[in-house]
Enzyme design. Structure first.
Site, mmCIF file in Angstrom:
data_model
loop_
_atom_site.group_PDB
_atom_site.id
_atom_site.type_symbol
_atom_site.label_atom_id
_atom_site.label_comp_id
_atom_site.label_asym_id
_atom_site.label_seq_id
_atom_site.Cartn_x
_atom_site.Cartn_y
_atom_site.Cartn_z
ATOM 1 N N SER A 1 68.095 -53.942 36.290
ATOM 2 C CA SER A 1 68.647 -52.808 35.534
ATOM 3 C C SER A 1 68.389 -52.868 34.036
ATOM 4 O O SER A 1 68.645 -51.887 33.338
ATOM 5 C CB SER A 1 70.147 -52.709 35.775
ATOM 6 O OG SER A 1 70.380 -52.220 37.066
ATOM 7 N N LYS B 1 66.380 -50.143 32.651
ATOM 8 C CA LYS B 1 66.907 -48.768 32.511
ATOM 9 C C LYS B 1 66.907 -48.242 31.073
ATOM 10 O O LYS B 1 66.467 -47.111 30.848
ATOM 11 C CB LYS B 1 68.305 -48.686 33.129
ATOM 12 C CG LYS B 1 68.309 -48.855 34.654
ATOM 13 C CD LYS B 1 69.737 -48.983 35.195
ATOM 14 C CE LYS B 1 69.782 -49.179 36.706
ATOM 15 N NZ LYS B 1 71.155 -49.449 37.179
ATOM 16 N N TYR C 1 61.189 -46.540 40.970
ATOM 17 C CA TYR C 1 62.391 -47.238 40.518
ATOM 18 C C TYR C 1 62.426 -48.696 41.013
ATOM 19 O O TYR C 1 62.702 -49.623 40.244
ATOM 20 C CB TYR C 1 63.637 -46.458 40.977
ATOM 21 C CG TYR C 1 64.929 -47.193 40.747
ATOM 22 C CD1 TYR C 1 65.480 -47.303 39.474
ATOM 23 C CD2 TYR C 1 65.599 -47.808 41.808
ATOM 24 C CE1 TYR C 1 66.665 -47.987 39.263
ATOM 25 C CE2 TYR C 1 66.782 -48.490 41.603
ATOM 26 C CZ TYR C 1 67.312 -48.582 40.333
ATOM 27 O OH TYR C 1 68.482 -49.276 40.131
ATOM 28 N N TYR D 1 78.332 -51.285 32.990
ATOM 29 C CA TYR D 1 79.004 -50.612 34.112
ATOM 30 C C TYR D 1 80.508 -50.527 33.889
ATOM 31 O O TYR D 1 80.953 -50.196 32.795
ATOM 32 C CB TYR D 1 78.675 -51.318 35.435
ATOM 33 C CG TYR D 1 77.218 -51.638 35.582
ATOM 34 C CD1 TYR D 1 76.273 -50.616 35.562
ATOM 35 C CD2 TYR D 1 76.772 -52.938 35.716
ATOM 36 C CE1 TYR D 1 74.921 -50.896 35.689
ATOM 37 C CE2 TYR D 1 75.430 -53.227 35.848
ATOM 38 C CZ TYR D 1 74.510 -52.202 35.829
ATOM 39 O OH TYR D 1 73.194 -52.480 35.950
ATOM 40 N N VAL E 1 70.883 -57.339 37.914
ATOM 41 C CA VAL E 1 71.424 -58.144 39.011
ATOM 42 C C VAL E 1 70.650 -59.427 39.309
ATOM 43 O O VAL E 1 71.105 -60.241 40.101
ATOM 44 C CB VAL E 1 71.582 -57.367 40.339
ATOM 45 C CG1 VAL E 1 72.756 -56.426 40.284
ATOM 46 C CG2 VAL E 1 70.302 -56.667 40.733
HETATM 47 N N1 GLN Z 1 67.335 -52.843 41.539
HETATM 48 C C1 GLN Z 1 68.757 -52.956 41.482
HETATM 49 C C2 GLN Z 1 69.409 -51.874 42.331
HETATM 50 O O1 GLN Z 1 68.988 -50.765 42.291
HETATM 51 C C3 GLN Z 1 69.198 -52.849 40.069
HETATM 52 C C4 GLN Z 1 70.693 -52.913 39.914
HETATM 53 C C5 GLN Z 1 71.118 -53.753 38.748
HETATM 54 O O2 GLN Z 1 70.385 -54.566 38.189
HETATM 55 N N2 GLN Z 1 72.366 -53.646 38.415
HETATM 56 O O3 GLN Z 1 70.330 -52.088 43.048
#
Ligand code: GLN
Length: 434
Positions: free
Chosen positions: A69, A72, A194, A246, A264
């Protein structure tokens, strides 16, 4: 020539913070993407990249992992450049959702995702990137992230396949948004872009440089390349500050007070605008999907360097009012080898870092002065950790036979490692007496 290769007080600081939190063994690596569950939970890498272009590291700072993420905010920046702020806002909001990163929640009526930092918003953001086909769109994303990192970044194919094979929740989100009209591109195409963007491989050093690019108004401080427009950087940092962590974003902003983004795989970036970016990596995650050690270490770094955005200091720049220059040489007078440096305003990290960098430059200087007078009269405040770093500089100068003294009418003893005098004349007289 004196060897200064082991002189790295900022690296030492990161090392100290690492040893403070390496023993924390809460949390566990993400397992909903099978390939991420095999990560070594003991790894903990830290890197700090200053806006002057230097990088300081501790631990496993070169280990590679997937960006997840943390891609993003950078893809959001690219979408803002491609479609413009209004075009993006029409499709993705800028409101904190207060929900988990993968929450299935969209704005009632429009189906618009809350913000670009949660998965739903990031999927729409990726669909806005210009390109004739998904491969072209992904390549533009990969190139943009690479320019921010200052090196060519590649995809971890194993993680990509693992996520593409199991990412049905993200597909479900995309179908819902397509049904609502907030996503117009074909679902399989856009989630594929993505998944690939999330599988781009980085190290803590790469993340630090990417974060420093944001800290530096969009100019990569290593390569000097202007990658992101400054007005876009402002918008990206704002959304990171309010939504980047988040459903922990509010508490994060209170405790750490910096724009940040987690992933993550265990990565995290935090940005101190105009100062530096940090990149951290440690796979075990808390319940909200944020790296436990990276969160704890960021908090410590922010506290120790007084980085909180709401911290009440009057920032006065530049802090150097005069660079070291020998005082007027009187014939045969020892003062011709004494330099005077006047500092002003709030002394914080960048000033200490500049001084450290100047030390490294001076390692080869044969015409080194015998003394340095640092005038602190116009310094309003000194961050305690910046003072510690400056004391390291003073000690290093001492090892070269360069005596550093300070001048402070108010006798505040801001720098512990140097003798202090009430006036510049008194300080210069100190070098007169044999
Ligand atoms: N690729 C992960 C997902 O879409 C990214 C989520 C994250 O890093 N929080 O679940």
């Amino acid at each position: 020539m004196v060897d200064v290769s082991s002189f790295d007080p900022i690296g030492d600081l990161l090392e100290t913070i690492r040893s403070e939190f390496i023993g924390v063994d809460d949390g566990s690596p993400a397992d909903y993407i099978p390939e991420l569950s095999v990560a070594d939970p003991n790894v903990f890498g830290l890197a700090l990249a200053g806006v002057a272009g230097s990088v300081y590291v501790a631990g496993e700072s070169a280990d590679q992992f997937t960006i997840q993420s943390i891609s993003k905010p950078f893809v959001y920046a690219l979408a803002l450049a491609d479609v413009g702020p209004e075009g993006v806002l029409a499709r993705v909001g800028v409101e904190p959702s207060g929900e988990a990163f993968n929450a299935i929640s969209l704005e009632p009526g429009t189906g618009r995702p809350a913000n670009p930092m949660v998965n739903a918003g990031a999927i729409v953001t990726s669909s806005l990137i210009r390109g004739n086909n998904p491969a072209e769109r992904f390549e533009r994303i990969r190139e943009m992230l690479s320019r921010c990192a200052g090196r060519d970044l590649a995809v971890d194919e194993d993680v990509y396949r693992s996520e593409a094979g199991t990412g049905d929740r993200n597909r479900a989100l995309a179908y819902l948004m397509r049904h609502a009209g907030s996503l117009t591109a074909p679902v399989e195409e856009v989630v594929d872009v993505y998944f690939r963007q999330c599988s781009i491989q980085v190290s803590a050093v790469d993340l630090a440089v990417m974060a420093a690019t944001l800290a530096n108004g969009g100019v990569n401080p290593r390569t000097g390349e202007a990658v992101i427009d400054p007005s876009i950087v402002e918008q990206v940092l704002t959304v990171m500050a309010t939504c980047g962590m988040y459903d922990y974003s509010g508490e994060w902003l209170v405790r750490v007070g910096l724009p940040a983004k987690s992933g993550v795989a265990g990565g995290l970036i935090a940005v101190s605008p105009s100062q530096f970016g940090i990149g951290l990596f440690s796979p075990p995650l808390d319940a909200r999907g944020n790296s436990v050690r990276a969160v704890a270490a960021s908090r410590a770094i922010s506290e120790q360097l007084s980085l909180h955005l709401m911290h009440q200091v009057r920032r006065t720049a530049p802090s150097f009012t005069r660079l070291p220059a020998p005082t007027a040489a009187l014939d045969g007078h020892p003062n011709d080898r004494v330099a005077v440096l006047e500092l002003q305003g709030y002394i914080e990290f960048p000033v200490a870092e500049q001084a450290l960098l100047a030390v490294n430059l001076r390692a080869t200087d044969a015409e080194r002065p015998i003394g340095l007078v640092v005038d602190l009269n116009h310094v309003t405040r000194c961050n305690p950790l910046a003072a510690t770093l400056l004391d390291d500089v003073i000690e290093q100068f001492g090892k070269w036979g360069v005596t550093v003294v300070t001048v402070d009418q108010r006798a505040r003893h801001l720098l512990a490692a140097a003798a202090e005098f009430p006036t510049v004349d008194a300080a210069l007289a100190h070098f007169d007496s044999p």
